[in-house]
Write a protein that holds these residues in place. Structure first.
Motif, short mmCIF file in Angstrom:
data_model
loop_
_atom_site.label_atom_id
_atom_site.label_comp_id
_atom_site.label_asym_id
_atom_site.label_seq_id
_atom_site.Cartn_x
_atom_site.Cartn_y
_atom_site.Cartn_z
N ARG A 230 0.81 -1.22 0.00
CA ARG A 230 0.00 0.00 0.00
C ARG A 230 0.85 1.27 0.00
O ARG A 230 0.33 2.37 0.17
N GLN A 231 2.18 1.08 -0.15
CA GLN A 231 3.11 2.21 -0.35
C GLN A 231 3.07 3.21 0.81
O GLN A 231 3.12 4.41 0.61
N HIS A 232 2.96 2.68 2.02
CA HIS A 232 2.96 3.57 3.20
C HIS A 232 4.39 3.88 3.61
O HIS A 232 5.31 3.06 3.45
N ALA A 233 4.55 5.05 4.21
CA ALA A 233 5.83 5.44 4.79
C ALA A 233 5.76 5.19 6.30
O ALA A 233 4.87 5.71 6.97
N ALA A 262 -3.76 0.04 10.74
CA ALA A 262 -3.31 1.34 10.24
C ALA A 262 -3.07 1.28 8.74
O ALA A 262 -3.42 2.22 8.00
N ALA A 263 -2.49 0.18 8.26
CA ALA A 263 -2.23 0.04 6.82
C ALA A 263 -3.53 -0.10 6.04
O ALA A 263 -3.69 0.47 4.96
N LYS A 264 -4.49 -0.86 6.59
CA LYS A 264 -5.74 -1.09 5.88
C LYS A 264 -6.59 0.17 5.77
O LYS A 264 -7.22 0.43 4.74
N TYR A 265 -6.62 0.95 6.85
CA TYR A 265 -7.53 2.09 6.91
C TYR A 265 -6.84 3.41 6.63
O TYR A 265 -7.31 4.47 7.05
N THR A 266 -5.72 3.35 5.95
CA THR A 266 -5.03 4.55 5.47
C THR A 266 -4.90 4.42 3.96
O THR A 266 -4.51 3.37 3.45
N GLU A 267 -5.26 5.47 3.26
CA GLU A 267 -5.19 5.44 1.80
C GLU A 267 -3.75 5.20 1.36
O GLU A 267 -2.81 5.59 2.04
N PRO A 268 -3.57 4.53 0.22
CA PRO A 268 -2.20 4.24 -0.27
C PRO A 268 -1.33 5.49 -0.29
O PRO A 268 -1.78 6.58 -0.64
N GLY A 269 -0.07 5.28 0.10
CA GLY A 269 0.86 6.41 0.18
C GLY A 269 0.75 7.20 1.47
O GLY A 269 1.23 8.34 1.55
N GLY A 270 0.15 6.62 2.48
CA GLY A 270 -0.05 7.32 3.74
C GLY A 270 1.16 7.25 4.65
O GLY A 270 2.21 6.71 4.30
N ARG A 271 0.98 7.79 5.85
CA ARG A 271 2.06 7.84 6.83
C ARG A 271 1.63 7.11 8.08
O ARG A 271 0.55 7.35 8.61
N ILE A 272 2.49 6.21 8.54
CA ILE A 272 2.27 5.47 9.78
C ILE A 272 3.49 5.67 10.66
O ILE A 272 4.63 5.54 10.19
N ALA A 273 3.26 6.01 11.92
CA ALA A 273 4.36 6.31 12.83
C ALA A 273 4.27 5.43 14.07
O ALA A 273 3.17 5.10 14.53
N VAL A 274 5.44 5.06 14.58
CA VAL A 274 5.55 4.29 15.82
C VAL A 274 6.42 5.09 16.78
O VAL A 274 7.56 5.44 16.44
N ASP A 275 5.90 5.39 17.96
CA ASP A 275 6.62 6.19 18.94
C ASP A 275 6.63 5.48 20.29
O ASP A 275 5.64 4.86 20.69
N PHE A 276 7.75 5.58 20.98
CA PHE A 276 7.93 5.01 22.31
C PHE A 276 7.99 6.15 23.32
O PHE A 276 8.74 7.13 23.12
#
Length: 507
Positions: A230-233, A262-276
């Motif tokens: 899905r080409q997510h960043a 997050a990948a499924k419900y974000t349009e292709p080319g979206g941004r997903i972040a992981v923070d601690f």
């Protein structure tokens, strides 16, 4: 004084209606006078007086009783009648919003108030049952849809395979597609079994010392194909190891679910972040996206079983809607919290996993961690070598199609196979010629797989047989029962044929 009464002596006279009594009064022998008492002794006037008094008392009593009855009717009877009327109307209309009026502040009023509280409680339970019933219907509809999705291409592929002019390349492509769809069906069944284990309290954790950063990395690696497709960043600042106690597999499952959503419900080319975010005594991991977001009125239901958000435009299946519910339960079993924050539709979502951890990096492993299920102990002795002779296999399953197709595959691999469709027939075949390997279903009628395994083990030479349960029962309790019955292996349907062939290769 009547002349006929002597004043110097005591005299009494009674003539039926009148009594006269004359008493002289003397002192020192000197007569000073006389005392005359006269009384009328007429019974009728006295009786009339008594009757008058009795009538007055009776009338007063009746008036008092009427007043008391009126008071009782207002304070006791009317509230009870009102309760009965409301109860009857609730039964007829199922309207739990009705209430009986409270007329007094005494015990009867307390009874009315308790009745109204009961109606409120019943109303809440009825609403919950209706909601659960709606969820059940939605779940069944969703399950039917999810099952039909893989079944449709499988049916199409079967039609193509049945054509005599189908070339080998098409055959291989259809077989590959059918394997993918079967894996999808298996995942659906696994999801349902996971829900069952968690809701019934049969799921246990393997607690160990682990690095939470490595756990999240493993989840990212598991969802990488979907993220790339899905080409997510993906943005993540990986900190130093964060040590805590937990079940590695289950925590990977939690974060993989959040990343997958997050990948499924974000349009292709979206941004997903992981923070601690580390704090004294706890650590938070946030998985955020700039996807479709969640409406405020839906957020409270997102962790309920079988809740889904439709995103048909994404082209990705939403599944059964159990992932978040399972994830929250798993986090709760780690004494943590799974939280959701979204500003609304089109505003993305942030899921936060909050887990406890000791201050600093000093984490001691638990004294008695829950061990993984031990492999089934082998009860077999070395099978006598018969050079050039293929293994003999006994397949027992009341599902005729499965038993015959499995036998056909094994015969194609060069094994000598006999087939039985119930436990008694299988035992008879085993007594005629003991097999090298027994592949037994558990839920056969009459003599089940457990009983069959025990009977085969009891036969002379039965200890040398390899026995494997091939069954749809896959709970840990089922594996334990299989172990106790004498099985060496426990395979869960739909079984991977490569697993079966690998098992036979070790026999």
């Amino acid at each position: 004084m009547p002349a006929r009464l002597s004043a110097s002596a005591d005299h009494t006279r009674f003539d039926g209606r009148r009594v006269e009594l004359l008493l002289p009064v003397r002192e020192g022998g000197v007569l000073h006078g006389s005392l005359l008492l006269r009384a009328h002794y007429d019974a009728l006037p006295r009786l009339l007086d008594y009757l008058a008094i009795l009538g007055i008392v009776t009338l007063a009593s009746l008036i008092l009783a009427a007043l008391v009855a009126q008071r009782l009717q207002r304070t006791i009877t009317e509230p009870i009648v009102a309760i009965a009327g409301v109860a009857r109307e609730v039964v007829q209309t199922r309207n739990y919003g009705l209430r009986a009026p409270r007329m007094t502040r005494d015990e009867v009023g307390a009874l009315v108030e308790a009745f109204n509280d009961m109606l409120a409680e019943l109303g809440g339970q009825a609403e919950a049952l209706q909601k659960a019933d709606r969820r059940k219907d939605e779940f069944l509809a969703t399950l039917a849809h999810e099952l039909r999705n893989p079944l449709a291409p499988i049916m199409t592929a079967l039609a193509i395979l049945a054509r005599p002019d189908t070339d080998r390349a098409t055959l291989l492509r259809m077989v590959d597609m059918m394997q993918r769809q079967m894996q999808h069906l298996v995942r659906l069944i696994d999801d349902l079994m996971e829900v069952s284990r968690i809701t019934t309290g049969r799921l246990t954790l393997r607690i160990e010392k682990l690095d939470l950063v490595a756990v999240v990395r493993a989840a990212v690696e598991g969802t990488a194909p979907l993220l790339l497709a899905r080409q997510h960043a993906l943005q993540a600042d990986w900190p130093a190891p964060i040590w805590l106690l937990g079940d590695r597999t289950r925590l990977v499952q939690v974060f993989a679910n959040l990343l997958s959503n997050a990948a499924k419900y974000t349009e292709p080319g979206g941004r997903i972040a992981v923070d601690f975010i580390t704090q004294p005594g706890s650590v938070a991991v946030q998985v955020s996206d700039n996807g479709i977001g969640i409406a405020p009125e839906r957020q409270a239901d997102m962790f309920e079983m079988f809740t889904r958000i439709d995103n048909a435009a994404s082209g990705v299946h939403a599944g059964l809607g159990v992932g978040l519910a399972v994830a929250r339960q798993l986090v709760a079993m780690h004494e943590g919290q799974l939280l959701l924050r979204s500003a609304g539709l089109g505003q993305g979502s942030v899921f936060t996993v909050l887990l406890p951890r000791p201050a600093g990096d000093h984490v001691e492993a638990p004294p008695a961690p829950v061990a993984a299920p031990a492999p089934l102990p082998s009860r077999r002795r070395e099978r006598p070598e018969r050079a050039g002779e293929p293994l003999s296999v006994l397949v027992a399953d009341d599902n005729v199609d499965f038993a015959d197709s499995l036998a056909a595959v094994l015969q194609g691999e060069g094994y000598r196979v006999r087939v039985a469709h119930d436990g008694q027939q299988a035992l008879q075949l085993a007594r005629e010629a003991l097999p090298d390997v027994g592949l037994f279903d558990i839920g056969m009628p009459g003599l089940d797989g457990f009983q069959l395994a025990r009977a085969v083990r009891a036969e002379p030479g039965g200890a040398t047989c390899m026995l494997a349960a091939i069954t749809g029962w896959g709970q840990q309790a089922d594996r334990q029962r299989a172990r106790e019955a004498g099985f060496d292996e426990h395979l869960v349907k739909p079984v991977d044929m490569q697993a079966v062939l690998g098992l036979l290769a070790t026999a």
